[in-house]
Design a protein around this motif. Sequence first.
Motif, short mmCIF file in Angstrom:
data_model
loop_
_atom_site.label_atom_id
_atom_site.label_comp_id
_atom_site.label_asym_id
_atom_site.label_seq_id
_atom_site.Cartn_x
_atom_site.Cartn_y
_atom_site.Cartn_z
N LEU A 143 71.75 30.79 72.91
CA LEU A 143 72.00 30.20 74.22
C LEU A 143 73.49 30.10 74.51
CD1 LEU A 143 69.32 27.33 74.36
CD2 LEU A 143 69.38 29.43 75.72
N ILE A 144 74.27 29.74 73.49
CA ILE A 144 75.71 29.59 73.68
C ILE A 144 76.36 30.92 74.04
CG2 ILE A 144 77.89 29.06 72.51
CD1 ILE A 144 76.36 26.91 70.94
N PHE A 145 76.01 31.99 73.31
CA PHE A 145 76.61 33.28 73.59
C PHE A 145 76.11 33.86 74.92
CE2 PHE A 145 77.83 33.01 69.18
CZ PHE A 145 79.06 33.66 69.16
N ARG A 146 74.87 33.56 75.28
CA ARG A 146 74.37 33.99 76.58
C ARG A 146 75.12 33.26 77.70
NH1 ARG A 146 68.35 32.86 77.04
NH2 ARG A 146 68.42 34.01 75.08
N SER A 147 75.36 31.97 77.50
CA SER A 147 76.12 31.19 78.48
C SER A 147 77.54 31.72 78.61
CB SER A 147 76.15 29.71 78.07
OG SER A 147 76.94 28.94 78.94
N TYR A 148 78.12 32.11 77.49
CA TYR A 148 79.49 32.65 77.51
C TYR A 148 79.54 33.94 78.32
CZ TYR A 148 83.70 34.96 75.77
OH TYR A 148 84.90 35.62 75.68
#
Length: 396
Positions: free
Chosen positions: A324-329
């Motif tokens: 989720l974090i890398f997708r948000s980034y």
Amino acid sequence: MVQIDHTKFDIMLVDDIHRLCIGRTWVTLAIDVFSRMVVGIYISLDPPNGMSVGLCIAHAILPKEQWLARLGLSTSWPCWGVMQRIHADNGREFRGNMLQRACKEYSIDLEWRPVKTPHYGAHIERLLGTFNEEIHSLPGTTFSSPTKRGEYDSEGQAVMTMAEFEKWIVTYITGVYHQREHSGLMTSPIQRYEKGILGTDEMPGRGLPRRIVDEDRLRLDLMPFFERSVQSYGVVVDEVHYYSDVLRRFVNAKEPGHARKKRRFTFRRDPRDISTLYFYDPEVKEYFRIPYRDTAHSPMSIWEFREARRRLEKQGIKEINEELIFRSYEQMRFIEEQARKETKHVRRKGQQRRHLKQIYQPKATGKKALTETEPSESHDAFPIVKPFDELEELSL
């Protein structure tokens, strides 16, 4: 003795693509108190933190010929070598475990300014003030106060990029400040420095400082560190998984003499690029690079990582994980690309990202940062220390 401190320079800078304003820059300086020579510098768009302190100290210790050549400068900056003492104020960035451990490793006495005794840091503060006064003649200056600035349009008049300003300040330091007479010394800083190193008929000199042989090891020793045990999947830092085969033999390792206690190992990470950890192998006494376990993930800085995580929290997502974090980034990058020309904030982050891509990454050769006159020999493993405390918060 070296004094070190920071300031936010009174000048607006522009990004190097659209030449639009991105705001002011922070500068960390280190000076030799005896000669008033500037021995180290680090320029960043980020507020002061442990990383800026470590990079400034590394710059002070290492020779500067190649660095000056990369800037396209031919001026001389003959300062290198491990200092005997570092004097700093009581900011959190000067009290972190990383700095204290590095000073112990290199036999540097770390001293903090006594509370409510501003005269203890007068040399570095006076120098920072002098530099800011010189900057007030440059286009885009904010001057020292709104009253002095008056109707001057600092953002509209800004023309210098971060790289251009760095070249300007280094040229001023080496070509002007070091060369002209210092009112407190009655001689120039460079002449005073040479007397301190080479000596005179009346005063013996210290002698030429030893040069660090393993520059990569020095840079690693001045990076933030923390401790982790090694699991079958590798290690996890801030929800991000890292793995390399070099960790395999330490999976579920126990502390020597404590059969039930998991052994914790030292890892270092450059906050400007969290795609790689540097693992210190206590058996061979070398550093090894540990990449993301999922190598498809994009490199990012710790500040970008935190911003991506906060974005998810604002959306009300409770179960936040690595994907989720890398997708948000990636979503943030897309939004920024669409709005690149619209706001100073977006331009500033874009400039910061381009600046971080130019950083020097240690090769993790594993050797101790020996000087030219020291033999290459084995050393004991580092002592067990508390985990690294994060010192900086993202400022937007």
